[in-house]
Design an enzyme around this catalytic site. Structure first.
Site, PDB file in Angstrom:
ATOM      1  N   CYS A   2       0.867  -1.181   0.000  1.00 13.37           N
ATOM      2  CA  CYS A   2       0.000   0.000   0.000  1.00 13.37           C
ATOM      3  C   CYS A   2       0.902   1.228   0.000  1.00 13.37           C
ATOM      4  O   CYS A   2       2.109   1.120   0.190  1.00 13.37           O
ATOM      5  CB  CYS A   2      -0.862   0.048   1.254  1.00 13.37           C
ATOM      6  SG  CYS A   2      -1.875  -1.407   1.477  1.00 13.37           S
ATOM      7  N   ARG A  27       1.494   1.407  -6.025  1.00 11.61           N
ATOM      8  CA  ARG A  27       1.584   0.454  -4.918  1.00 11.61           C
ATOM      9  C   ARG A  27       0.230  -0.179  -4.591  1.00 11.61           C
ATOM     10  O   ARG A  27       0.138  -1.062  -3.735  1.00 11.61           O
ATOM     11  CB  ARG A  27       2.124   1.144  -3.660  1.00 11.61           C
ATOM     12  CG  ARG A  27       3.472   1.803  -3.844  1.00 11.61           C
ATOM     13  CD  ARG A  27       3.909   2.507  -2.607  1.00 11.61           C
ATOM     14  NE  ARG A  27       4.228   1.585  -1.545  1.00 11.61           N
ATOM     15  CZ  ARG A  27       5.394   1.001  -1.374  1.00 11.61           C
ATOM     16  NH1 ARG A  27       6.378   1.257  -2.213  1.00 11.61           N
ATOM     17  NH2 ARG A  27       5.600   0.168  -0.391  1.00 11.61           N
ATOM     18  N   TRP A  74      -3.864  -1.588  -1.274  1.00  8.60           N
ATOM     19  CA  TRP A  74      -3.826  -2.811  -2.087  1.00  8.60           C
ATOM     20  C   TRP A  74      -4.309  -3.894  -1.139  1.00  8.60           C
ATOM     21  O   TRP A  74      -3.591  -4.298  -0.228  1.00  8.60           O
ATOM     22  CB  TRP A  74      -2.393  -3.064  -2.553  1.00  8.60           C
ATOM     23  CG  TRP A  74      -2.176  -4.303  -3.334  1.00  8.60           C
ATOM     24  CD1 TRP A  74      -1.622  -5.481  -2.903  1.00  8.60           C
ATOM     25  CD2 TRP A  74      -2.448  -4.506  -4.726  1.00  8.60           C
ATOM     26  NE1 TRP A  74      -1.552  -6.379  -3.920  1.00  8.60           N
ATOM     27  CE2 TRP A  74      -2.047  -5.819  -5.052  1.00  8.60           C
ATOM     28  CE3 TRP A  74      -3.001  -3.708  -5.718  1.00  8.60           C
ATOM     29  CZ2 TRP A  74      -2.181  -6.340  -6.336  1.00  8.60           C
ATOM     30  CZ3 TRP A  74      -3.121  -4.238  -6.999  1.00  8.60           C
ATOM     31  CH2 TRP A  74      -2.714  -5.525  -7.291  1.00  8.60           C
ATOM     32  N   ASN A 100       1.023  -0.110   6.074  1.00  9.42           N
ATOM     33  CA  ASN A 100       1.398  -0.926   4.931  1.00  9.42           C
ATOM     34  C   ASN A 100       2.110  -2.134   5.491  1.00  9.42           C
ATOM     35  O   ASN A 100       3.073  -1.989   6.242  1.00  9.42           O
ATOM     36  CB  ASN A 100       2.332  -0.127   4.003  1.00  9.42           C
ATOM     37  CG  ASN A 100       2.888  -0.988   2.880  1.00  9.42           C
ATOM     38  OD1 ASN A 100       2.244  -1.933   2.445  1.00  9.42           O
ATOM     39  ND2 ASN A 100       4.076  -0.652   2.417  1.00  9.42           N
ATOM     40  N   GLY A 101       1.635  -3.333   5.165  1.00 10.33           N
ATOM     41  CA  GLY A 101       2.260  -4.551   5.689  1.00 10.33           C
ATOM     42  C   GLY A 101       1.191  -5.555   6.066  1.00 10.33           C
ATOM     43  O   GLY A 101       0.028  -5.427   5.665  1.00 10.33           O
ATOM     44  N   GLU A 484       9.100 -20.486 -19.944  1.00 10.28           N
ATOM     45  CA  GLU A 484       8.967 -19.149 -19.369  1.00 10.28           C
ATOM     46  C   GLU A 484      10.112 -18.244 -19.842  1.00 10.28           C
ATOM     47  O   GLU A 484       9.897 -17.073 -20.170  1.00 10.28           O
ATOM     48  CB  GLU A 484       8.932 -19.256 -17.834  1.00 10.28           C
ATOM     49  CG  GLU A 484       8.879 -17.950 -17.071  1.00 10.28           C
ATOM     50  CD  GLU A 484       7.690 -17.051 -17.399  1.00 10.28           C
ATOM     51  OE1 GLU A 484       6.772 -17.479 -18.106  1.00 10.28           O
ATOM     52  OE2 GLU A 484       7.711 -15.885 -16.967  1.00 10.28           O
ATOM     53  N   LYS A 488       9.533 -14.822 -21.933  1.00  8.41           N
ATOM     54  CA  LYS A 488      10.041 -13.517 -21.487  1.00  8.41           C
ATOM     55  C   LYS A 488      10.819 -12.862 -22.617  1.00  8.41           C
ATOM     56  O   LYS A 488      10.666 -11.686 -22.892  1.00  8.41           O
ATOM     57  CB  LYS A 488      10.987 -13.643 -20.281  1.00  8.41           C
ATOM     58  CG  LYS A 488      10.407 -13.881 -18.924  1.00  8.41           C
ATOM     59  CD  LYS A 488       9.587 -12.788 -18.341  1.00  8.41           C
ATOM     60  CE  LYS A 488       8.152 -12.870 -18.785  1.00  8.41           C
ATOM     61  NZ  LYS A 488       7.226 -13.556 -17.943  1.00  8.41           N
ATOM     62  N   GLU A 491       8.492 -11.726 -25.645  1.00 13.19           N
ATOM     63  CA  GLU A 491       7.529 -10.640 -25.427  1.00 13.19           C
ATOM     64  C   GLU A 491       8.183  -9.267 -25.250  1.00 13.19           C
ATOM     65  O   GLU A 491       7.600  -8.265 -25.615  1.00 13.19           O
ATOM     66  CB  GLU A 491       6.539 -10.947 -24.300  1.00 13.19           C
ATOM     67  CG  GLU A 491       7.061 -10.879 -22.906  1.00 13.19           C
ATOM     68  CD  GLU A 491       5.980 -11.153 -21.855  1.00 13.19           C
ATOM     69  OE1 GLU A 491       4.847 -10.696 -22.007  1.00 13.19           O
ATOM     70  OE2 GLU A 491       6.313 -11.827 -20.860  1.00 13.19           O
ATOM     71  N   HIS A 507      13.650 -34.846 -31.974  1.00 13.49           N
ATOM     72  CA  HIS A 507      12.434 -35.172 -32.729  1.00 13.49           C
ATOM     73  C   HIS A 507      12.039 -34.027 -33.659  1.00 13.49           C
ATOM     74  O   HIS A 507      10.896 -33.942 -34.086  1.00 13.49           O
ATOM     75  CB  HIS A 507      11.303 -35.529 -31.760  1.00 13.49           C
ATOM     76  CG  HIS A 507      11.641 -36.711 -30.917  1.00 13.49           C
ATOM     77  ND1 HIS A 507      11.605 -38.006 -31.393  1.00 13.49           N
ATOM     78  CD2 HIS A 507      12.093 -36.790 -29.639  1.00 13.49           C
ATOM     79  CE1 HIS A 507      11.995 -38.833 -30.437  1.00 13.49           C
ATOM     80  NE2 HIS A 507      12.304 -38.114 -29.355  1.00 13.49           N
ATOM     81  N   LYS A 606      -1.410  -5.644 -20.126  1.00 10.47           N
ATOM     82  CA  LYS A 606      -1.068  -6.289 -18.860  1.00 10.47           C
ATOM     83  C   LYS A 606      -2.113  -7.319 -18.464  1.00 10.47           C
ATOM     84  O   LYS A 606      -1.802  -8.387 -17.967  1.00 10.47           O
ATOM     85  CB  LYS A 606      -0.929  -5.212 -17.768  1.00 10.47           C
ATOM     86  CG  LYS A 606      -0.551  -5.767 -16.403  1.00 10.47           C
ATOM     87  CD  LYS A 606       0.857  -6.345 -16.411  1.00 10.47           C
ATOM     88  CE  LYS A 606       1.203  -7.066 -15.130  1.00 10.47           C
ATOM     89  NZ  LYS A 606       2.314  -8.016 -15.317  1.00 10.47           N
TER      90      LYS A 606
HETATM   91  O1  M6R Z   1      -3.166 -11.851 -15.042  1.00  9.99           O
HETATM   92  P1  M6R Z   1      -2.850 -13.226 -15.486  1.00  9.99           P
HETATM   93  O2  M6R Z   1      -1.813 -13.893 -14.622  1.00  9.99           O
HETATM   94  O3  M6R Z   1      -4.059 -14.106 -15.610  1.00  9.99           O
HETATM   95  O4  M6R Z   1      -2.219 -13.079 -16.920  1.00  9.99           O
HETATM   96  C1  M6R Z   1      -1.883 -14.198 -17.680  1.00  9.99           C
HETATM   97  C2  M6R Z   1      -1.020 -13.821 -18.849  1.00  9.99           C
HETATM   98  O5  M6R Z   1      -1.685 -12.905 -19.675  1.00  9.99           O
HETATM   99  C3  M6R Z   1       0.320 -13.250 -18.414  1.00  9.99           C
HETATM  100  O6  M6R Z   1       1.014 -14.118 -17.584  1.00  9.99           O
HETATM  101  C4  M6R Z   1       1.210 -12.935 -19.651  1.00  9.99           C
HETATM  102  O7  M6R Z   1       1.563 -14.132 -20.273  1.00  9.99           O
HETATM  103  C5  M6R Z   1       2.433 -12.129 -19.248  1.00  9.99           C
HETATM  104  N1  M6R Z   1       2.556 -10.971 -20.071  1.00  9.99           N
HETATM  105  C6  M6R Z   1       3.702 -12.879 -19.386  1.00  9.99           C
HETATM  106  O8  M6R Z   1       4.801 -12.146 -18.995  1.00  9.99           O
END
Ligand code: M6R
Length: 611
Positions: A2, A27, A74, A100-101, A484, A488, A491, A507, A606
């Site tokens: 927060c 935050r 938050w 906050n905490g 993953e 990363k 993207e 394969h 996001k």
């Molecule tokens: O909010 P969510 O965790 O449900 O989002 C899922 C994906 O959209 C999210 O993890 C996306 O793949 C990220 N941009 C990856 O870094």
């Protein structure tokens, strides 16, 4: 996480608090509030929603008080609502507190205070603090002394701003495991969770340390240690520009969030593990012992990075619990015909809790009568509200589009869940649980060690930043980490990257390897280490460039790899938590050298709230 801001001086506090809170919205922003000293009592205004809603609420009022506290929330304990918004007060409204905490022992304290006739109005952990201070003030005449006695009863983390109508013009600040700074001005002083909140007013700050308290008045600041002795604090001059300040000096939110992971993990673990007793406190997710004993199958459904966390979950659940587990991508799951039974447990993982496909899959499972659980980073989100139980990841708001701290805290939630179910079902013996818990508690410190090597990772990133394609390979628990790592990279850097199960290379994908292809191999200690080494040799024999994620001191791998990104040794089961960190940093620095828009990569959002 927060945001807190406080002001005492000779100007009207209201605009300073509102302005400060707006700078702290990163935050958290589910509710906001202020308390300002009035002629006889505090003027308290709180509302659900962002700081702009609070601003609107107070805009027509004349609030001239010159001392005040503000908070943007938050949610952790209790839904986002006006009642749960800070500041919270004691029974008579004479003490106000912003926090906050997390207060771990708030349930026990609340019970005790209720027995002494204290009236509670919210569901928050924070509300026990003003009541506790009120109680202590029955014996202590001085607010600071009462605050110190109150925080001695508290277990958990806190940054606190406190005012009492008996001591107008004074703010008491206290901190443990959660940041709090004091800003110094001329005939005015400030407190804040973070520099941007007060940068407009002052660049001279004091960093409050753990267990310290401070008494802040317009013309003086006094800081005390835990024994009540005066501490002479260093005054730092902040030279950041305002936008740098929001990122705490980091160039991007993504980098800041990568570096926040030790804290985020500690917060997610807080109060959950008791290695001395081999106990995991997860009772509040609402799975009864008879139900847990009857679970026949577990489904985990998620998207993107959260799906990769779910894949690790499958390995853990099947290996440690012996329960069949299916992990699926939500957008696929919702359009296939999964065979689900009422005795199956359905888990969704989502940082935002608003991902449309994940929610659609959840609703499908609910229709079939399954018990549901969410692993989620937003308390009042749809995922949190629509599931029977929730494991809250205390990552704090994740702003960079690329998910980093949400991922590692999702993994932590899965470890907690596996241990919890395993102890109830008798699948994990106590000693084994203690061994795993002890290693988990060591993870934040081990991540810090990796983060300290970020410059070396940046060097490797620079070498390969012009490459067009990357392969990521891993096996078993670290196969999802290969996926993953590749996600990363693609993207944020727009480099084509593929994650593969290392044993699958021959394969097909091995045909891609030539002298221009970097292959990131996750080769840390464990049951498939030697097999992975053979896969690395096969790639090497085709002139591939090997970048290995390996344990510090591994001599075998350094013979085949052009670059080694070192991670400390942990239990094989926990290795994904460490192995993903250098991959996050590698992607970050490659994207940086390619001058990409790291926090807001092209074509992405996001939170994906549409199908
Ligand atoms: O909010 P969510 O965790 O449900 O989002 C899922 C994906 O959209 C999210 O993890 C996306 O793949 C990220 N941009 C990856 O870094």
């Amino acid at each position: 996480m927060c945001g807190i801001v406080g002001y005492t001086g000779n100007k009207a506090a209201l605009p300073i608090l509102i302005g400060g809170l707006k700078k702290l919205e990163y935050r958290g922003y589910d509710s906001a509030g202020i308390a300002i000293g009035g002629p006889s009592a505090f003027i308290l205004r709180r509302c659900k929603g962002k700081v702009s809603a609070l601003d609107k609420l107070v805009s027509s009022e004349k609030i001239n008080g010159k001392t005040g506290l503000g908070h943007t929330r938050w949610a952790t304990h209790g839904q986002p609502s006006e009642e749960n918004a800070h500041p919270h007060t004691d029974c008579r409204g004479r003490i106000v507190v912003v926090h906050n905490g997390i207060i771990e022992n708030y349930i026990a304290l609340r019970k005790k205070l209720k027995a002494k006739k204290h009236k509670f109005r919210s569901e928050t952990d924070t509300e026990i603090i003003p009541h506790l201070i009120e109680e202590k003030l029955k014996k202590e005449k001085n607010l600071l002394k009462a605050v110190r006695k109150a925080i001695a009863d508290i277990r958990g983390s806190y940054a606190l701003g406190i005012m009492s109508s008996d001591e107008p013009g004074t703010i008491i600040a206290a901190r443990k495991d959660t940041p709090l700074i004091i800003g110094l001005g001329k005939n005015e002083n400030f407190i804040a969770s973070d520099i941007p909140a007060i940068l407009k007013h002052t660049r001279d700050i004091i960093l409050l340390d753990d267990m310290e308290t401070a008494v802040i008045k317009p013309d003086s600041v006094a800081v005390f240690d835990s024994a009540g002795r005066t501490v002479k604090k260093k005054i730092s001059r902040i030279r950041w520009n305002p936008s740098m300040a929001e990122r705490e000096g980091y160039r991007h939110f993504m980098l800041k969030e990568i570096f926040e992971q030790p804290r985020a993990i500690q917060d997610t673990l807080r109060g959950k593990l008791n290695p001395a007793k081999g106990y995991i406190h997860l009772e509040d997710i609402g799975l009864t012992v008879p139900y847990v004993k009857k679970i026949r199958k577990i489904f985990i459904v998620a998207c993107g990075t959260a799906y990769h966390a779910g894949m690790v979950g499958k390995f853990l659940i099947e290996k440690m619990l012996g329960i069949p587990c299916e992990t699926d991508i939500a957008s696929e799951f919702r359009y296939r015909s999964p065979v689900m039974n009422k005795s199956d447990l359905f888990i969704i993982i989502s940082q935002s809790g608003e991902t449309a496909d994940t929610l659609a899959a959840l609703r499908m499972a609910k229709k079939r009568g399954l018990k549901t659980l969410s692993i989620c980073n937003v308390i009042g989100s749809s995922a949190a509200r629509e599931t029977n139980g929730m494991i809250f990841t205390h990552a704090g708001p994740e702003i960079g589009v690329a998910s980093t701290k949400a991922f590692t805290t999702q993994l932590i939630a899965l470890y907690l869940l596996t241990l919890y179910l395993g102890r109830i079902r008798g699948a994990i013996p106590r000693q084994e649980a203690v061994r795993i818990m002890t290693a988990i508690l060591n993870i934040p410190q081990q991540i810090r060690l990796i983060l300290r090597k970020s410059k070396a990772i940046a060097k490797t990133a620079r070498k390969y930043s012009k490459k067009r394609d990357f392969l990521y390979i891993g096996r078993n628990l670290n196969y999802p980490i290969a996926l993953e790592g590749a996600l990363k990279l693609k993207e944020i850097s727009y480099i084509h990257a593929e994650g593969y199960a290392a044993g699958e290379m021959k394969h097909g994908p091995i045909a891609l390897i030539d002298k221009d292809m970097p292959i990131v191999a996750i080769a840390t200690a464990g049951g498939v280490y030697e097999k992975l080494l053979s896969n690395v040799q096969e790639a090497r024999a085709r002139n591939g460039i090997i970048i290995a994620v390996a344990n510090t001191g591994d001599k075998n791998i350094s013979k085949s790899a052009s670059d080694v990104l070192c991670v400390p040794v942990t239990l094989e089961e926990l290795s994904p938590l460490l192995n993903v960190i250098p991959l996050q940093l590698l992607s970050y620095y490659i994207a940086l050298y390619r001058r990409c828009d790291i926090d807001q990569p092209r074509n992405l959002a996001k939170s994906v709230v549409v199908e």
